[in-house]
Design a protein around this motif. Structure first.
Motif, PDB file in Angstrom:
ATOM      1  N   GLY A   1       0.814  -1.192   0.000  1.00 43.49           N
ATOM      2  CA  GLY A   1       0.000   0.000   0.000  1.00 43.49           C
ATOM      3  C   GLY A   1       0.854   1.251   0.000  1.00 43.49           C
ATOM      4  N   LYS A   2       0.189   2.401   0.013  1.00 50.22           N
ATOM      5  CA  LYS A   2       0.884   3.689   0.034  1.00 50.22           C
ATOM      6  C   LYS A   2       0.287   4.554   1.141  1.00 50.22           C
ATOM      7  N   ALA A   3       1.173   5.124   1.958  1.00 50.77           N
ATOM      8  CA  ALA A   3       0.725   5.976   3.063  1.00 50.77           C
ATOM      9  C   ALA A   3       0.213   7.303   2.528  1.00 50.77           C
ATOM     10  N   LEU A   4      -0.901   7.767   3.094  1.00 49.81           N
ATOM     11  CA  LEU A   4      -1.489   9.042   2.693  1.00 49.81           C
ATOM     12  C   LEU A   4      -1.285  10.115   3.767  1.00 49.81           C
ATOM     13  N   GLY A   5      -0.404   9.832   4.727  1.00 53.60           N
ATOM     14  CA  GLY A   5      -0.115  10.790   5.788  1.00 53.60           C
ATOM     15  C   GLY A   5       1.110  10.344   6.573  1.00 53.60           C
ATOM     16  N   ASN A   6       1.450  11.108   7.581  1.00 59.01           N
ATOM     17  CA  ASN A   6       2.581  10.787   8.455  1.00 59.01           C
ATOM     18  C   ASN A   6       2.059  10.220   9.776  1.00 59.01           C
ATOM     19  N   ALA A   7       2.799   9.285  10.358  1.00 60.86           N
ATOM     20  CA  ALA A   7       2.389   8.717  11.643  1.00 60.86           C
ATOM     21  C   ALA A   7       3.564   8.029  12.313  1.00 60.86           C
ATOM     22  N   ARG A   8       3.503   8.016  13.641  1.00 57.95           N
ATOM     23  CA  ARG A   8       4.499   7.300  14.442  1.00 57.95           C
ATOM     24  C   ARG A   8       3.971   5.918  14.796  1.00 57.95           C
ATOM     25  N   VAL A   9       4.848   5.098  15.344  1.00 55.39           N
ATOM     26  CA  VAL A   9       4.435   3.771  15.779  1.00 55.39           C
ATOM     27  C   VAL A   9       3.315   3.904  16.806  1.00 55.39           C
ATOM     28  N   GLY A  10       2.245   3.125  16.593  1.00 54.40           N
ATOM     29  CA  GLY A  10       1.097   3.166  17.490  1.00 54.40           C
ATOM     30  C   GLY A  10      -0.005   4.092  17.033  1.00 54.40           C
ATOM     31  N   GLU A  11       0.285   4.983  16.087  1.00 50.24           N
ATOM     32  CA  GLU A  11      -0.724   5.925  15.594  1.00 50.24           C
ATOM     33  C   GLU A  11      -1.461   5.354  14.383  1.00 50.24           C
ATOM     34  N   GLN A  12      -2.626   5.932  14.074  1.00 49.23           N
ATOM     35  CA  GLN A  12      -3.422   5.546  12.911  1.00 49.23           C
ATOM     36  C   GLN A  12      -3.022   6.401  11.706  1.00 49.23           C
ATOM     37  N   VAL A  13      -3.096   5.801  10.519  1.00 50.10           N
ATOM     38  CA  VAL A  13      -2.786   6.521   9.293  1.00 50.10           C
ATOM     39  C   VAL A  13      -3.657   5.975   8.162  1.00 50.10           C
ATOM     40  N   ARG A  14      -4.035   6.842   7.238  1.00 51.53           N
ATOM     41  CA  ARG A  14      -4.774   6.402   6.067  1.00 51.53           C
ATOM     42  C   ARG A  14      -3.796   5.847   5.033  1.00 51.53           C
ATOM     43  N   VAL A  15      -4.123   4.695   4.484  1.00 53.43           N
ATOM     44  CA  VAL A  15      -3.270   4.072   3.465  1.00 53.43           C
ATOM     45  C   VAL A  15      -4.134   3.620   2.284  1.00 53.43           C
ATOM     46  N   GLU A  16      -3.533   3.632   1.124  1.00 53.99           N
ATOM     47  CA  GLU A  16      -4.215   3.155  -0.076  1.00 53.99           C
ATOM     48  C   GLU A  16      -3.729   1.755  -0.414  1.00 53.99           C
ATOM     49  N   ASN A  17      -4.656   0.831  -0.529  1.00 55.13           N
ATOM     50  CA  ASN A  17      -4.327  -0.534  -0.954  1.00 55.13           C
ATOM     51  C   ASN A  17      -4.033  -0.488  -2.454  1.00 55.13           C
ATOM     52  N   LEU A  18      -2.793  -0.782  -2.860  1.00 53.18           N
ATOM     53  CA  LEU A  18      -2.387  -0.646  -4.262  1.00 53.18           C
ATOM     54  C   LEU A  18      -3.020  -1.713  -5.145  1.00 53.18           C
ATOM     55  N   SER A  19      -3.503  -2.795  -4.550  1.00 53.49           N
ATOM     56  CA  SER A  19      -4.143  -3.847  -5.349  1.00 53.49           C
ATOM     57  C   SER A  19      -5.590  -3.517  -5.661  1.00 53.49           C
ATOM     58  N   SER A  20      -6.311  -2.968  -4.673  1.00 56.27           N
ATOM     59  CA  SER A  20      -7.740  -2.704  -4.848  1.00 56.27           C
ATOM     60  C   SER A  20      -8.057  -1.222  -5.021  1.00 56.27           C
TER      61      SER A  20
END
Length: 235
Positions: free
Chosen positions: A198-217
């Motif tokens: 996938g590809k990250a759509l934001g910045n985040a540290r360990v334990g935090e939530q982040v939006r990601v794009e699934n590159l397959s779907s």
């Protein structure tokens, strides 16, 4: 009576003197505090630290109930590693118990990691940015960082001057995922785990939530960062 009266007075005076001698006075309390501080300084020395201290004074008229040496207890009333002016709580657990406080000035010297040069907010700390100095460690309430492995790679929250001691409140973990990074997405349940890229759509540290794009779907999901470049979705 002319003969007995002086004898009675002598007996009463002698008893009064003996009772006064049996009371716990300021010298006894300061002595107990000094013995406690000497033991504490020895414990610090075994840890590579050095203590300099001075005990406060007491009213010379102080007179407390008698207390055997083995019944006098001494302890810090607050954490001595976070204050240069802690107090000692001196108490007696005898037949007539009492408690009182004895002030103490305490400097604890130890090696700490400090900034080798001026640093900026957001700098990721490397070995060249750090040096070691002997400082009064208990003058810094937040505590100091003394081990390089607990500091190198972290990120500064604000600018610092050269010689500033590093504390846990001064640094933070850097982003484990940055916007645009390619990440491994793991969809995990109790029975199995499925991985995809996938590809990250934001910045985040360990334990935090982040939006990601699934590159397959091409679907966008929220995932929790578990490690640099690794995110996880619970199923």
């Amino acid at each position: 009576m002319r003969i007995l009266l002086p004898l009675v007075l002598i007996v009463i005076q002698g008893t009064t003197t003996a009772l006064a001698a049996a009371q716990t006075g300021p010298d006894d309390i300061v002595g107990a505090g000094r013995a406690f501080m000497e033991r504490y300084a020895g414990e610090l020395e075994s840890q590579g630290l050095e203590a300099e201290y001075a005990l406060g004074s007491l009213d010379p008229r102080l007179s407390l109930a008698p207390c055997d040496d083995d019944q006098i207890a001494v302890e810090f009333s607050s954490d001595p590693m976070q204050s240069t002016q802690p107090s000692l709580l001196v108490s007696c657990e005898g037949e007539r118990p009492w408690r009182m406080y004895l002030s103490v000035s305490l400097d604890i010297y130890g090696d700490a990691l400090v900034a080798a040069r001026p640093l900026n907010r957001g700098d990721r700390i490397s070995q060249s940015m750090v040096t070691t100095e002997r400082i009064v460690v208990n003058a810094i309430r937040q505590g100091t960082i003394t081990r390089p492995e607990n500091l190198i790679g972290l990120e500064l929250k604000r600018p610092v001057r050269a010689g500033t001691p590093f504390t846990p409140h001064l640094v933070t973990s850097p982003d484990a995922v940055s916007r645009g990074d390619h990440v491994m997405i793991t969809a995990r349940s109790k029975a199995f785990a499925v991985r995809t890229r996938g590809k990250a759509l934001g910045n985040a540290r360990v334990g935090e939530q982040v939006r990601v794009e699934n590159l397959s779907s091409a679907r966008t999901v929220r995932a929790r960062v578990v490690a640099p470049g690794q995110v996880e979705i619970a199923m």
